[in-house]
Write a protein that holds these residues in place. Structure first.
Motif, PDB file in Angstrom:
ATOM      1  N   LYS A 224       0.830  -1.196   0.000  1.00 35.05           N
ATOM      2  CA  LYS A 224       0.000   0.000   0.000  1.00 35.05           C
ATOM      3  C   LYS A 224       0.871   1.253   0.000  1.00 35.05           C
ATOM      4  O   LYS A 224       2.001   1.242   0.481  1.00 35.05           O
ATOM      5  CB  LYS A 224      -0.906   0.015   1.235  1.00 35.05           C
ATOM      6  CG  LYS A 224      -1.837  -1.184   1.340  1.00 35.05           C
ATOM      7  CD  LYS A 224      -2.796  -1.254   0.186  1.00 35.05           C
ATOM      8  CE  LYS A 224      -3.758  -2.406   0.333  1.00 35.05           C
ATOM      9  NZ  LYS A 224      -4.707  -2.487  -0.796  1.00 35.05           N
ATOM     10  N   LEU A 225       0.320   2.340  -0.506  1.00 37.35           N
ATOM     11  CA  LEU A 225       1.027   3.612  -0.558  1.00 37.35           C
ATOM     12  C   LEU A 225       1.352   4.091   0.852  1.00 37.35           C
ATOM     13  O   LEU A 225       0.515   4.057   1.754  1.00 37.35           O
ATOM     14  CB  LEU A 225       0.165   4.652  -1.277  1.00 37.35           C
ATOM     15  CG  LEU A 225       0.771   6.032  -1.474  1.00 37.35           C
ATOM     16  CD1 LEU A 225       1.942   5.960  -2.437  1.00 37.35           C
ATOM     17  CD2 LEU A 225      -0.291   6.991  -1.982  1.00 37.35           C
ATOM     18  N   ARG A 226       2.592   4.527   1.063  1.00 39.22           N
ATOM     19  CA  ARG A 226       3.000   4.993   2.389  1.00 39.22           C
ATOM     20  C   ARG A 226       2.257   6.258   2.795  1.00 39.22           C
ATOM     21  O   ARG A 226       1.721   6.350   3.902  1.00 39.22           O
ATOM     22  CB  ARG A 226       4.511   5.251   2.415  1.00 39.22           C
ATOM     23  CG  ARG A 226       5.354   3.985   2.363  1.00 39.22           C
ATOM     24  CD  ARG A 226       6.822   4.317   2.531  1.00 39.22           C
ATOM     25  NE  ARG A 226       7.639   3.120   2.458  1.00 39.22           N
ATOM     26  CZ  ARG A 226       7.878   2.306   3.489  1.00 39.22           C
ATOM     27  NH1 ARG A 226       7.356   2.582   4.674  1.00 39.22           N
ATOM     28  NH2 ARG A 226       8.625   1.240   3.340  1.00 39.22           N
ATOM     29  N   ASN A 227       2.239   7.224   1.910  1.00 41.76           N
ATOM     30  CA  ASN A 227       1.583   8.487   2.242  1.00 41.76           C
ATOM     31  C   ASN A 227       1.219   9.203   0.942  1.00 41.76           C
ATOM     32  O   ASN A 227       2.066   9.361   0.067  1.00 41.76           O
ATOM     33  CB  ASN A 227       2.504   9.363   3.092  1.00 41.76           C
ATOM     34  CG  ASN A 227       1.769  10.526   3.740  1.00 41.76           C
ATOM     35  OD1 ASN A 227       1.226  11.388   3.066  1.00 41.76           O
ATOM     36  ND2 ASN A 227       1.737  10.529   5.072  1.00 41.76           N
ATOM     37  N   PRO A 228      -0.026   9.664   0.809  1.00 41.94           N
ATOM     38  CA  PRO A 228      -0.413  10.340  -0.440  1.00 41.94           C
ATOM     39  C   PRO A 228       0.287  11.670  -0.652  1.00 41.94           C
ATOM     40  O   PRO A 228       0.330  12.177  -1.772  1.00 41.94           O
ATOM     41  CB  PRO A 228      -1.931  10.521  -0.274  1.00 41.94           C
ATOM     42  CG  PRO A 228      -2.169  10.486   1.196  1.00 41.94           C
ATOM     43  CD  PRO A 228      -1.153   9.525   1.745  1.00 41.94           C
ATOM     44  N   ASN A 229       0.852  12.236   0.420  1.00 43.39           N
ATOM     45  CA  ASN A 229       1.544  13.518   0.306  1.00 43.39           C
ATOM     46  C   ASN A 229       3.060  13.357   0.225  1.00 43.39           C
ATOM     47  O   ASN A 229       3.795  14.320   0.417  1.00 43.39           O
ATOM     48  CB  ASN A 229       1.176  14.412   1.493  1.00 43.39           C
ATOM     49  CG  ASN A 229      -0.292  14.785   1.497  1.00 43.39           C
ATOM     50  OD1 ASN A 229      -0.865  15.071   0.447  1.00 43.39           O
ATOM     51  ND2 ASN A 229      -0.909  14.758   2.670  1.00 43.39           N
ATOM     52  N   GLN A 230       3.480  12.157  -0.027  1.00 44.38           N
ATOM     53  CA  GLN A 230       4.917  11.885  -0.153  1.00 44.38           C
ATOM     54  C   GLN A 230       5.482  12.590  -1.387  1.00 44.38           C
ATOM     55  O   GLN A 230       4.844  12.644  -2.434  1.00 44.38           O
ATOM     56  CB  GLN A 230       5.117  10.378  -0.262  1.00 44.38           C
ATOM     57  CG  GLN A 230       6.546   9.909  -0.258  1.00 44.38           C
ATOM     58  CD  GLN A 230       6.599   8.401  -0.452  1.00 44.38           C
ATOM     59  OE1 GLN A 230       6.213   7.888  -1.500  1.00 44.38           O
ATOM     60  NE2 GLN A 230       7.073   7.688   0.558  1.00 44.38           N
ATOM     61  N   LYS A 231       6.690  13.134  -1.245  1.00 44.92           N
ATOM     62  CA  LYS A 231       7.358  13.793  -2.369  1.00 44.92           C
ATOM     63  C   LYS A 231       8.534  12.944  -2.816  1.00 44.92           C
ATOM     64  O   LYS A 231       9.429  12.626  -2.033  1.00 44.92           O
ATOM     65  CB  LYS A 231       7.852  15.181  -1.968  1.00 44.92           C
ATOM     66  CG  LYS A 231       8.597  15.899  -3.088  1.00 44.92           C
ATOM     67  CD  LYS A 231       9.098  17.268  -2.651  1.00 44.92           C
ATOM     68  CE  LYS A 231       9.884  17.942  -3.777  1.00 44.92           C
ATOM     69  NZ  LYS A 231      10.386  19.267  -3.350  1.00 44.92           N
ATOM     70  N   VAL A 232       8.543  12.580  -4.093  1.00 46.35           N
ATOM     71  CA  VAL A 232       9.613  11.754  -4.656  1.00 46.35           C
ATOM     72  C   VAL A 232      10.514  12.623  -5.517  1.00 46.35           C
ATOM     73  O   VAL A 232      10.027  13.398  -6.352  1.00 46.35           O
ATOM     74  CB  VAL A 232       9.036  10.594  -5.482  1.00 46.35           C
ATOM     75  CG1 VAL A 232      10.155   9.763  -6.098  1.00 46.35           C
ATOM     76  CG2 VAL A 232       8.140   9.716  -4.617  1.00 46.35           C
ATOM     77  N   SER A 233      11.820  12.502  -5.295  1.00 45.13           N
ATOM     78  CA  SER A 233      12.790  13.324  -6.024  1.00 45.13           C
ATOM     79  C   SER A 233      13.895  12.439  -6.581  1.00 45.13           C
ATOM     80  O   SER A 233      14.171  11.353  -6.067  1.00 45.13           O
ATOM     81  CB  SER A 233      13.399  14.387  -5.111  1.00 45.13           C
ATOM     82  OG  SER A 233      12.400  15.207  -4.532  1.00 45.13           O
ATOM     83  N   VAL A 234      14.538  12.933  -7.629  1.00 46.35           N
ATOM     84  CA  VAL A 234      15.686  12.258  -8.238  1.00 46.35           C
ATOM     85  C   VAL A 234      16.892  13.173  -8.112  1.00 46.35           C
ATOM     86  O   VAL A 234      16.831  14.358  -8.469  1.00 46.35           O
ATOM     87  CB  VAL A 234      15.418  11.913  -9.716  1.00 46.35           C
ATOM     88  CG1 VAL A 234      16.675  11.372 -10.383  1.00 46.35           C
ATOM     89  CG2 VAL A 234      14.286  10.908  -9.830  1.00 46.35           C
ATOM     90  N   HIS A 235      17.983  12.635  -7.591  1.00 49.96           N
ATOM     91  CA  HIS A 235      19.219  13.385  -7.382  1.00 49.96           C
ATOM     92  C   HIS A 235      20.191  13.050  -8.513  1.00 49.96           C
ATOM     93  O   HIS A 235      20.594  11.895  -8.673  1.00 49.96           O
ATOM     94  CB  HIS A 235      19.841  13.028  -6.033  1.00 49.96           C
ATOM     95  CG  HIS A 235      18.896  13.221  -4.873  1.00 49.96           C
ATOM     96  ND1 HIS A 235      19.082  14.204  -3.922  1.00 49.96           N
ATOM     97  CD2 HIS A 235      17.751  12.575  -4.534  1.00 49.96           C
ATOM     98  CE1 HIS A 235      18.101  14.142  -3.030  1.00 49.96           C
ATOM     99  NE2 HIS A 235      17.283  13.151  -3.377  1.00 49.96           N
ATOM    100  N   LEU A 236      20.575  14.069  -9.275  1.00 47.60           N
ATOM    101  CA  LEU A 236      21.449  13.883 -10.428  1.00 47.60           C
ATOM    102  C   LEU A 236      22.896  14.161 -10.060  1.00 47.60           C
ATOM    103  O   LEU A 236      23.204  14.696  -8.989  1.00 47.60           O
ATOM    104  CB  LEU A 236      21.002  14.797 -11.568  1.00 47.60           C
ATOM    105  CG  LEU A 236      19.547  14.617 -12.025  1.00 47.60           C
ATOM    106  CD1 LEU A 236      19.201  15.623 -13.109  1.00 47.60           C
ATOM    107  CD2 LEU A 236      19.294  13.188 -12.504  1.00 47.60           C
ATOM    108  N   SER A 237      23.788  13.819 -10.951  1.00 51.87           N
ATOM    109  CA  SER A 237      25.212  13.857 -10.654  1.00 51.87           C
ATOM    110  C   SER A 237      25.763  15.261 -10.451  1.00 51.87           C
ATOM    111  O   SER A 237      26.810  15.441  -9.856  1.00 51.87           O
ATOM    112  CB  SER A 237      25.995  13.177 -11.783  1.00 51.87           C
ATOM    113  OG  SER A 237      25.755  13.839 -13.014  1.00 51.87           O
ATOM    114  N   ASN A 238      25.089  16.261 -10.949  1.00 47.86           N
ATOM    115  CA  ASN A 238      25.595  17.632 -10.841  1.00 47.86           C
ATOM    116  C   ASN A 238      24.981  18.372  -9.653  1.00 47.86           C
ATOM    117  O   ASN A 238      24.777  19.579  -9.715  1.00 47.86           O
ATOM    118  CB  ASN A 238      25.310  18.390 -12.137  1.00 47.86           C
ATOM    119  CG  ASN A 238      23.848  18.294 -12.539  1.00 47.86           C
ATOM    120  OD1 ASN A 238      23.027  17.778 -11.786  1.00 47.86           O
ATOM    121  ND2 ASN A 238      23.546  18.784 -13.721  1.00 47.86           N
TER     122      ASN A 238
END
Length: 490
Positions: A224-238
């Motif tokens: 199940k989804l942890r939290n509907p207000n969760q923010k997912v981000s991707v960290h790039l090499s720069n």
């Protein structure tokens, strides 16, 4: 019928406190499994049409009572599809051999899975389950039925393999590392979970990319989804952090697909085919500070079905990180798998299964996975001595060993027991659990393509070998599907 989703240990992510820096909305729904109507067995009267080698039938019930007429089985490669309706219909009449199969005694009651799901309690539970099975009266210690029911005799590779790569190998790893990123999920309370992601697509014109990662930082052990207000981000090499849109996550297979937009040019990795047992591999991960972690090992000749996840393969390697999402690459630099669990070995999902899931999502907007309530290993994983005995005494060269049967499931009711060997009639080319999962996913594609309802099942003709009684019975195993839809971020 118990859901194939089950409970899984390990969140799979590294948790650190952080300040929330924004919100995003994720609307998700995940069904635990099909309704009880999907447990009915067999085909009945109705119109039949042939769909890519699978015959489709529809049950029709009279309004004045439960009436069933046996229909002629028309199946190609031992597979037929029956569309069930809750309005009526009865069960298929068993033969005398099938009735005797179903009347066999049940195994001891299973020990409940620990509610906490912590690693230590899960390991203790696994040991207790092994002890329970070892106390079962299965005959002589070295008898074949004892070996099959207790899962002994398998080839196990436990030593981590480490090697210093050649210069070409170093260059290959460095090239693939350009496609490896960090993925984080920030909860409303500020806590952050991390996993590793792999860039698998990049659109130079639209400046957008797709990231393959683990689902563990987004969903719970129940899927199940942890939290509907969760923010997912991707960290790039720069040192750039971009917000990600979740295209889908799937708790059953433990994978997620993200979409990002960025002005930077990114390099996608090359996706290969499924891993081979014994194959040398490299697993790549990212530290929280983006430092690359390189682990060398191999694909173990080991199967450990866990909560009906028969599709897991296991990698032998050592890493100081216990995180998920790291790509498994071969000597050619192709991504052939994804680390999704630690139970306690590193469990990986083959790229061949990942591809099918992505294609299914692109075509139908959802992913359907098979549910048969069996935990299986393959005859090919047995020690040579026991494989020889199966062939010499029972004429069994391949097939699947039943490690567990879910209580009160249809599989249990039709008579399948732990320690049996199952063969799929006219499908002897399926020799590993991964190949079986790929085949069932192809049937799931038909399930979605034909727009069958949630009570529909696909009936597979199987042969059940009772090694202890030295008997074999042909019967029907109904396969249900869970196709819960998952929406993306707004």
């Amino acid at each position: 019928m118990r859901s194939a989703a089950g409970d899984d240990p390990d969140s799979g992510g590294t948790s650190t406190p952080a300040s929330p820096n924004g919100e995003a909305r994720l609307l998700a729904g995940e069904n635990t499994g099909p309704t009880d109507a999907a447990q009915s067995v067999g085909d009945s009267r109705g119109k039949r049409q042939r769909v890519e080698g699978v015959s489709v039938g529809e049950n029709r019930a009279a309004e004045d009572g439960k009436r069933m007429l046996a229909a002629e089985e028309v199946a190609l490669e031992g597979v037929s599809v029956g569309k069930k309706r809750a309005a009526g219909g009865g069960e298929r009449i068993m033969t005398a051999e099938e009735a005797a199969l179903a009347a066999r005694p049940l195994p001891p009651k299973e020990i409940p899975y620990p509610k906490s799901g912590t690693h230590s309690e899960v390991v203790a539970w696994m040991n207790a389950m092994d002890a329970l099975h070892n106390n079962t009266d299965l005959g002589d210690e070295d008898s074949l039925c004892n070996i099959l029911a207790r899962g002994r005799g398998r080839v196990r590779v436990t030593k981590s393999v480490g090697s210093a790569p050649s210069m070409d190998g170093r260059d290959m790893i460095t090239n693939v590392a350009r496609s490896i990123v960090n993925v984080s999920a920030t909860e409303p309370d500020g806590s952050v979970l991390y996993s590793t992601g792999t860039i698998i697509e990049y659109d130079e014109v639209g400046k957008c990319a797709k990231i393959l990662s683990s689902a563990s930082i987004m969903c719970t052990k129940e899927g199940k989804l942890r939290n509907p207000n969760q923010k997912v981000s991707v960290h790039l090499s720069n040192d750039t952090v971009v917000e990600a849109r979740v295209m889908f996550f799937n708790g059953h297979y433990g994978i997620s697909l993200l979409d990002i937009s960025t002005g930077f040019t990114l390099v996608p990795a090359s996706l290969g085919s499924r891993p081979c047992y014994g194959e040398n591999i490299v697993v790549l991960d990212r530290e929280v500070n983006y430092a690359l972690v390189v682990s060398h090992g191999s694909i173990q000749c080991l199967e450990y079905p866990f909560f009906e996840r028969n599709h897991y393969m296991f990698a032998s390697y050592y890493s100081h990180l216990i995180c998920t999402g790291g790509p498994v690459i071969n000597n050619s630099g192709e991504v052939i798998g994804l680390v999704v669990k630690h139970i306690p070995q590193a469990a990986i999902v083959s790229t061949s299964i990942v591809r099918k899931c992505i294609d299914m999502w692109n075509q139908f907007g959802r992913i359907a996975h098979p549910i048969h309530h069996l935990e299986l290993t393959t005859v090919r994983m047995l020690d040579m001595v026991y494989r020889d005995e199966l062939w010499a005494r029972h004429s069994i060269r391949s097939g699947f060993i039943v490690a567990e049967v879910c209580p009160n499931s249809t599989a249990e009711k039709i008579g399948i027991r732990r320690g049996d060997v199952i063969e799929l009639i006219d499908m002897d080319h399926l020799s590993t659990v991964v190949e079986l999962e790929e085949f069932l996913l192809s049937l799931a594609w038909d399930f979605l393509e034909e727009k069958l309802d949630s009570s529909s099942t696909i009936d597979i003709k199987i042969r059940v070998h009772d090694i202890r009684a030295k008997t074999s019975v042909c019967t029907i195993l109904p396969i249900a599907f869970c196709d819960a839809a998952v929406r993306s971020y707004c």
